[in-house]
Design a protein around this motif. Structure first.
Motif, mmCIF file in Angstrom:
data_model
loop_
_atom_site.group_PDB
_atom_site.id
_atom_site.type_symbol
_atom_site.label_atom_id
_atom_site.label_comp_id
_atom_site.label_asym_id
_atom_site.label_seq_id
_atom_site.Cartn_x
_atom_site.Cartn_y
_atom_site.Cartn_z
ATOM 1 N N UNK A 295 53.703 55.182 52.855
ATOM 2 C CA UNK A 295 54.001 56.457 52.462
ATOM 3 C C UNK A 295 52.776 56.997 53.607
ATOM 4 N N UNK A 296 52.714 58.382 53.262
ATOM 5 C CA UNK A 296 51.859 59.214 53.885
ATOM 6 C C UNK A 296 50.803 60.005 52.738
ATOM 7 N N UNK A 297 49.809 60.737 53.529
ATOM 8 C CA UNK A 297 48.955 61.520 52.686
ATOM 9 C C UNK A 297 48.403 61.053 51.621
ATOM 10 N N UNK A 298 48.410 61.550 50.298
ATOM 11 C CA UNK A 298 47.801 61.268 49.029
ATOM 12 C C UNK A 298 48.455 59.647 48.482
ATOM 13 N N UNK A 299 49.701 59.848 48.942
ATOM 14 C CA UNK A 299 50.542 58.545 48.414
ATOM 15 C C UNK A 299 49.932 57.037 49.264
ATOM 16 N N UNK A 300 49.302 57.513 50.495
ATOM 17 C CA UNK A 300 48.656 56.161 50.855
ATOM 18 C C UNK A 300 47.408 55.977 50.908
ATOM 19 N N UNK A 301 46.441 56.653 50.070
ATOM 20 C CA UNK A 301 45.497 56.479 49.660
ATOM 21 C C UNK A 301 45.131 55.087 48.913
ATOM 22 N N UNK A 302 44.216 54.166 49.058
ATOM 23 C CA UNK A 302 44.202 52.768 48.688
ATOM 24 C C UNK A 302 42.745 52.422 48.230
ATOM 25 N N UNK A 303 42.564 51.473 47.432
ATOM 26 C CA UNK A 303 41.470 50.977 47.008
ATOM 27 C C UNK A 303 41.325 49.582 47.288
ATOM 28 N N UNK A 304 40.066 49.186 47.857
ATOM 29 C CA UNK A 304 39.828 47.627 47.961
ATOM 30 C C UNK A 304 38.749 47.113 46.941
ATOM 31 N N UNK A 305 39.026 45.908 46.501
ATOM 32 C CA UNK A 305 38.090 45.256 45.537
ATOM 33 C C UNK A 305 37.909 43.805 45.833
ATOM 34 N N UNK A 306 36.799 43.238 45.488
ATOM 35 C CA UNK A 306 36.662 41.771 45.552
ATOM 36 C C UNK A 306 36.889 41.082 44.428
ATOM 37 N N UNK A 307 37.783 40.486 44.227
ATOM 38 C CA UNK A 307 38.400 39.872 42.952
ATOM 39 C C UNK A 307 37.895 38.436 42.747
ATOM 40 N N UNK A 308 37.554 37.842 43.680
ATOM 41 C CA UNK A 308 37.254 36.436 43.625
ATOM 42 C C UNK A 308 36.434 35.927 44.532
ATOM 43 N N UNK A 309 36.024 34.602 44.593
ATOM 44 C CA UNK A 309 35.253 33.999 45.802
ATOM 45 C C UNK A 309 33.791 33.563 45.316
ATOM 46 N N UNK A 310 33.039 32.852 46.100
ATOM 47 C CA UNK A 310 31.805 32.574 46.081
ATOM 48 C C UNK A 310 30.686 33.544 46.543
ATOM 49 N N UNK A 311 31.182 34.710 46.887
ATOM 50 C CA UNK A 311 30.384 36.027 47.620
ATOM 51 C C UNK A 311 30.332 37.150 46.916
ATOM 52 N N UNK A 312 30.533 37.072 45.608
ATOM 53 C CA UNK A 312 30.881 38.214 44.945
ATOM 54 C C UNK A 312 29.716 38.879 44.772
ATOM 55 N N UNK A 313 28.609 38.533 44.654
ATOM 56 C CA UNK A 313 27.354 39.197 44.489
ATOM 57 C C UNK A 313 26.528 39.255 45.847
ATOM 58 N N UNK A 314 27.278 38.773 46.926
ATOM 59 C CA UNK A 314 26.391 38.686 48.140
ATOM 60 C C UNK A 314 27.262 39.863 48.961
ATOM 61 N N UNK A 315 28.452 40.096 48.659
ATOM 62 C CA UNK A 315 29.127 41.187 49.800
ATOM 63 C C UNK A 315 29.890 42.192 48.811
ATOM 64 N N UNK A 316 30.061 43.341 49.575
ATOM 65 C CA UNK A 316 30.672 44.392 48.652
ATOM 66 C C UNK A 316 31.811 44.937 49.637
#
Length: 793
Positions: A295-316
């Motif tokens: 998709x393009x424009x507003x429909x192509x906007x996305x969000x990234x999140x850290x959901x798991x792993x041993x570096x949850x408190x170390x990386x963002x």
């Protein structure tokens, strides 16, 4: 006037084409035949009134013949056929487009006409007498209408239309509407009856034949923007209701499919790997990951999140809104020696999902592996700062504390310590390089500096460039090493009529020390004080004390001043004490105890000088200064009497010439020794104020032969005589220096300028030597070297 012989042509809607002669009269229209012609003429002669019935003339447009197109015939009952009447035409296009035969009344069109340009023309006709020009009948108005033919194709409002429709639209979704127009006559036949059709754009779109509305022709699955976004559709408009033989016009419609959020984001790879040095600062960028969305424009906007792993408190992770990339950043410091790698699980999904096309759980997962790189780090101190304490009487070399730093790397390089001397300019402290112990190098004084702030530097042995520093705050603890002293210089007075036990002064003390429990001063009279019988000291218990009298009456004339020695001790260990002296003046007071008279010393020290007295003293000083200045000025202006009073003395004339010198050859300058008495001068020292003997100095070389003046010898004899008289007179003032002005030296070209010898200066002079000085002086030689007769002439 009858209008006859008009050709009619009817077409469309069941009208038949016919032609014939039409007579316009009050009665019915009759077709002329040979049988009725004679009978009609008789009827016409019997009529007494004329009536007019109007008929339009019709003319076909776009006539292509070579001759004038016949329209019809105008005829009047007044026309007997004898040539006495004339037909006259007026109105629109009369004489240019339309012409009439004046004798017969036949009406013709001179050229081809276009109905779309002008559909009808209004004309006027009249019958006049040829002989006198008088009208025989009233003027008649008639209309010539053009019959339409299908000569114009349909034209659209726009050559190119632009439209859009959302992708995934259902069949029959409205897209846009096109409109065409035909210039032909809508009321005559089907020349302007249009029908729309689509010639290009199948099978995606369709058009309604009567309205020109364009709609989608395929279902949602076939209208996918990600597969095809732009379409070009060609629409035709055909007249004659779309029948064969009709004219056609076309237009182009550019249709775009607009985007809907029907695609979730997807990672370009399932595993990402990054490496980051362990000294990376918090908040720094670690790496970027990318997910794509069709998709393009507003429909192509996305969000990234850290959901798991041993570096949850170390990386963002966050989203770059310009590139829609995931930005992985550091949230906590890294330590290679503690953990060498991290695993993270990252999720991406649309910021604005559309539940009509996508489910809420439309997302994608990727894994990230972050490796920590080992870096040679500087030594790290155990604390971020150190606070040490030391007593101010600590001996030099005393260790007051220590700092500790270690190399965080695996090699554990040894560390050496040093003090940043910019923070310890006086080198009061030192540090042992091996263990970080801080010691004293110079004595301390808390009263001078209560705190010392220094920086200790830790450096790796193997890599001196790796250094770190830590602030060390050293507090100097107080030691009772200063005795208390009187808070100020106390000087008070006691009245002669004072009574015993009367308080005359309150004193206090200060101590630069700072004991933990505060100061506690003790006051007492010194044991050796001689005023014990006169005064006493009472401690108030609040670090102050009062001075009281011990007897009644004091004699100012007997003793005007008493010195009271007070011992002040601080009461701490070790106890410190000092003796302060209080000066008490004996003064005369009134009954209320107010001082009336004291000795001068007491008055000046206690009451001081008033403002009026100070002003008076300043005025006196100023007046004295003015008197001195005036006296000096008057003394300067006073004339001194001259030592030489005799008018016959010639020396006053010599003084006016000043010391002019003898030129470059006069080397016998005036010497101050000439002013001394001849008896005290050394015989070997030559006098410089008289002409020396010629044997001592060789004569200077001359470029010419000297011709001395005849009168110079008399002057020298006179001056030498006066010089000898003055040298032999011990009481004579030093006027012998005037001899230098009279005699200017041997060999002077200018000779003496003295007025004493001016009488003899008029003698003959030899100026020939000027010729030897060069061409610049040759003119002078010619001017002054001539005879007197030359000047006279």
């Amino acid at each position: 006037m009858n209008v006859g012989r008009q050709l009619y042509r009817y077409q469309s809607l069941g009208h038949k084409t016919c032609s014939g002669i039409v007579t316009l009269s009050r009665g019915p229209v009759r077709r002329k035949t040979k049988e009725t012609e004679g009978r009609q003429d008789k009827d016409l002669l019997r009529r007494s009134k004329r009536g007019w019935m109007w008929r339009q003339f019709f003319l076909q447009e776009e006539y292509t013949g070579t001759e004038h197109q016949y329209i019809g015939k105008l005829h009047s009952d007044m026309d007997r056929g004898d040539g006495t009447v004339m037909y006259v035409l007026a109105g629109e296009g009369a004489g240019t487009i339309f012409v009439i035969d004046s004798n017969s009344g036949d009406l013709h069109a001179t050229r081809s006409l276009d109905r779309e340009e002008k559909p009808f023309y209004t004309l006027r006709a009249q019958v006049v007498n040829k002989k006198n020009g008088l009208p025989l009948e009233p003027e008649t108005e008639f209309t010539v209408k053009l019959h339409d033919i299908n000569d114009n194709e349909p034209k659209f409002d726009k050559e190119v239309y632009t439209a859009s429709v959302p992708e995934r639209s259902h069949i029959g979704t409205y897209v846009t509407q096109v409109t065409a127009h035909d210039a032909d006559d809508e009321m005559f036949g089907y020349s302007a009856k249009l029908a729309y059709s689509i010639s290009q754009g199948h099978p995606y779109f369709s058009v309604e034949p009567n309205t020109g509305i364009i709609r989608t022709a395929l279902g949602p699955s076939d209208m996918d923007r990600e597969q095809r976004e732009h379409y070009q559709v060609v629409i035709e408009a055909k007249d004659m209701a779309g029948q064969r033989g009709g004219l056609t016009g076309t237009t182009t419609v550019n249709i775009s499919l607009t985007d809907v959020n029907d695609n979730p984001p997807r990672f370009t790879q399932s595993i990402y790997q990054f490496s980051v040095p362990e000294i990376t600062k918090v908040g720094s960028l670690v790496g970027r990951i990318r997910a794509v969305d069709a998709d393009v424009g507003r429909n192509a906007e996305m969000d990234y999140t850290v959901v798991n792993g041993d570096g949850l408190d170390v990386f963002d992770i966050s989203t770059d809104r310009n590139t829609q990339e995931g930005i992985l950043s550091l949230k906590k410091p890294l330590d290679y020696e503690k953990k060498k790698s991290y695993m993270l699980q990252i999720q991406v999904q649309n910021t604005h999902p559309d539940t009509q096309f996508l489910s809420m759980d439309a997302k994608d997962i990727a894994n990230i592996r972050v490796s920590v790189e080992d870096v040679d780090e500087p030594p790290q101190f155990e604390k971020i700062n150190y606070i040490l304490e030391v007593k101010e009487d600590a001996a030099v070399g005393t260790v007051i504390g220590s700092v500790s730093a270690v190399d965080p790397d695996i090699l554990r390089s040894p560390v050496k310590y040093s003090i940043d001397r910019h923070t310890d300019v006086d080198r009061i402290f030192g540090v042992y390089a091996g263990n970080g112990s801080i010691f004293l190098q110079r004595p301390l004084d808390r009263e001078e500096f209560a705190w010392h702030n220094i920086s200790v530097i830790a450096t790796e042995f193997n890599n001196p460039e790796q250094t770190s520093r830590v602030p060390v705050y050293i507090r100097v603890l107080d030691v009772n090493d200063n005795p208390p002293m009187l808070a100020s210089f106390y000087e008070t007075f006691v009245c002669e009529n004072a009574k015993a036990g009367q308080k005359i002064q309150t004193i206090s003390a200060v101590d630069p020390d700072d004991p933990v429990g505060g100061h506690r001063f003790l006051f007492s009279l010194a044991p050796e004080s001689s005023v014990r019988a006169n005064f006493s000291v009472r401690d108030n218990g609040d670090n102050t004390a009062g001075i009281f009298t011990r007897r009644t009456g004091f004699g100012r004339m007997h003793k005007s001043t008493h010195l009271v020695a007070v011992v002040i001790s601080d009461g701490h260990i070790p106890m410190q004490s000092s003796t302060g002296t209080l000066t008490i003046r004996v003064c005369t007071c009134d009954r209320d105890g107010n001082m009336e008279m004291c000795n001068a010393e007491a008055l000046s020290s206690t009451t001081g000088l008033s403002t009026g007295a100070l002003v008076a003293i300043l005025l006196c000083i100023l007046i004295l200064l003015l008197i001195v200045v005036l006296f000096a000025a008057l003394k300067r202006q006073k004339k001194k009497e001259p030592l030489i009073i005799s008018k016959e003395d010639v020396r006053d004339n010599v003084v006016s010439y000043n010391d002019e010198g003898g030129g470059e050859e006069d080397t016998q300058a005036f010497d101050i020794g000439a002013l001394r008495h001849p008896e005290v001068m050394e015989e070997s020292k030559l006098r410089r104020d008289i002409l020396p003997p010629e044997s001592l100095y060789p004569p200077p070389p001359l470029r010419r032969t000297m011709v001395p003046s005849r009168g110079n010898a008399d002057v020298r004899d006179f001056i030498n005589q006066r010089v000898q008289e003055n040298d032999g007179n011990p009481t004579a003032p030093p006027y012998d220096s005037l001899a230098t002005y009279a005699y200017e030296g041997n060999g002077s070209v200018a000779e003496s300028l003295s007025s004493l010898g001016s009488v003899s200066s008029e003698g003959e002079q030899d100026y020939n030597y000027l010729s030897e000085w060069g061409p610049r002086f040759r003119k002078l030689a010619d001017m002054y070297g001539g005879e007197d007769s030359d000047w006279d002439s």
